[in-house]
Design an enzyme around this catalytic site. Sequence first.
Site: not given
Length: 393
Positions: A264, A277, A308
């Site tokens: 992560d 973004h 993610e």
Amino acid sequence: MTVHHHSGVPARQPWATRGQLIFFPSIMLLLLIGILVGGQSLRQQIQTQDKSLELNLVRGVHDFNQLQREVNRLRLQLVHSHSTNTKDFTLQLKITQSRFTIIQRHFLSRSLDTQVSTIKDHLVRSWLSLKPDLKQWQQEPTNTKVQSRIIDQLEKLELDINQVSLLNQRQQWQEYQSRIQRHSHSLQLLSIITILFCGFTLLVGYSLVQFMRTRQHLLETVEQLATIDDVTQIANRRHFNAVFIQEWERMLREQSCLSLLLCDVDCFKAYNDHYGHQAGDSCLFQIAQTIHSCMRRPSDFAARYGGEEFVIILPHTQLSGAQAQASVIQENLQKLALAHAESIISDYVTISIGIASGIPQLELDSHQIIEQADKALYQAKAQGRNRSCSSEF
């Protein structure tokens, strides 16, 4: 961008496409065989007709020669009537009549041109006009006047027979040559049709192969789109699910260790808020390529798990090997040095990794290893992020 495929999942074979590729050439081959068989049948028919024409030509020449010979014998018997037996003369007359009958039948089976037909009719009339005189002479053998008239008529008849024979031969030969020419044209036409058909077959076959290749490429593209993540260009969650089940069952059969790494990106929401973004997508792509570059074996598999998060499958890998792999990934990401101004951990992008490792068992559920990896990841985040924690099952 490089699209990465996992060798452990075989691509679907386009059996329908292969079936179509086999079906069309089979039909074309059957049609070609039909044309060749038809051509062979036509050739045999032509040969039979040619032999029949040759036989009719030879037979016609023979029949006219025989008729001319019999008329000549009949005339000679009249010339030498003093030594001719009445019985022999009657027999010769019957033989001559039978020859005329054969000639008439020969003409009846054919269509004659005007010249041949006219002389033939004159020939038949001449013979019919002779019959009363011949009958009279048989009754009066001493009648020299009738005898002389018959001899003159027989001489003319011989000449007429010779003329009809020559004209008949000429007409039969012309018919034979005309038939040969028509046969030649038929064979040439058949050859042209065969060549055109073969060319058409090759053209359509080539077009079909090109179409099938394009179709196969589109199928592969669609399949790739269905298994590859658009942003990171590595495998997506759907592809991961299929590979994970496959590897779990394979390690269960082999009773070998399976390791799973759940990664992560630390503080990624803050990264997106700060850089936007589009920059976030670029960041995820670079992280994914870095992770993928750390895969050393064909069976190692990396995918985007969602958002993610990334997931890595390491077959035949014990916990120590999985921990070493996690360290390599974090070191390579550190070398990448992606700036992260909003991170509370570092000035650069970092990841936390949860590791689960063990030998699959029948009593275990494959989802349990994912849950254990997720718990280990939660533990790594709780301990300050940018690290890895592990557990065994």
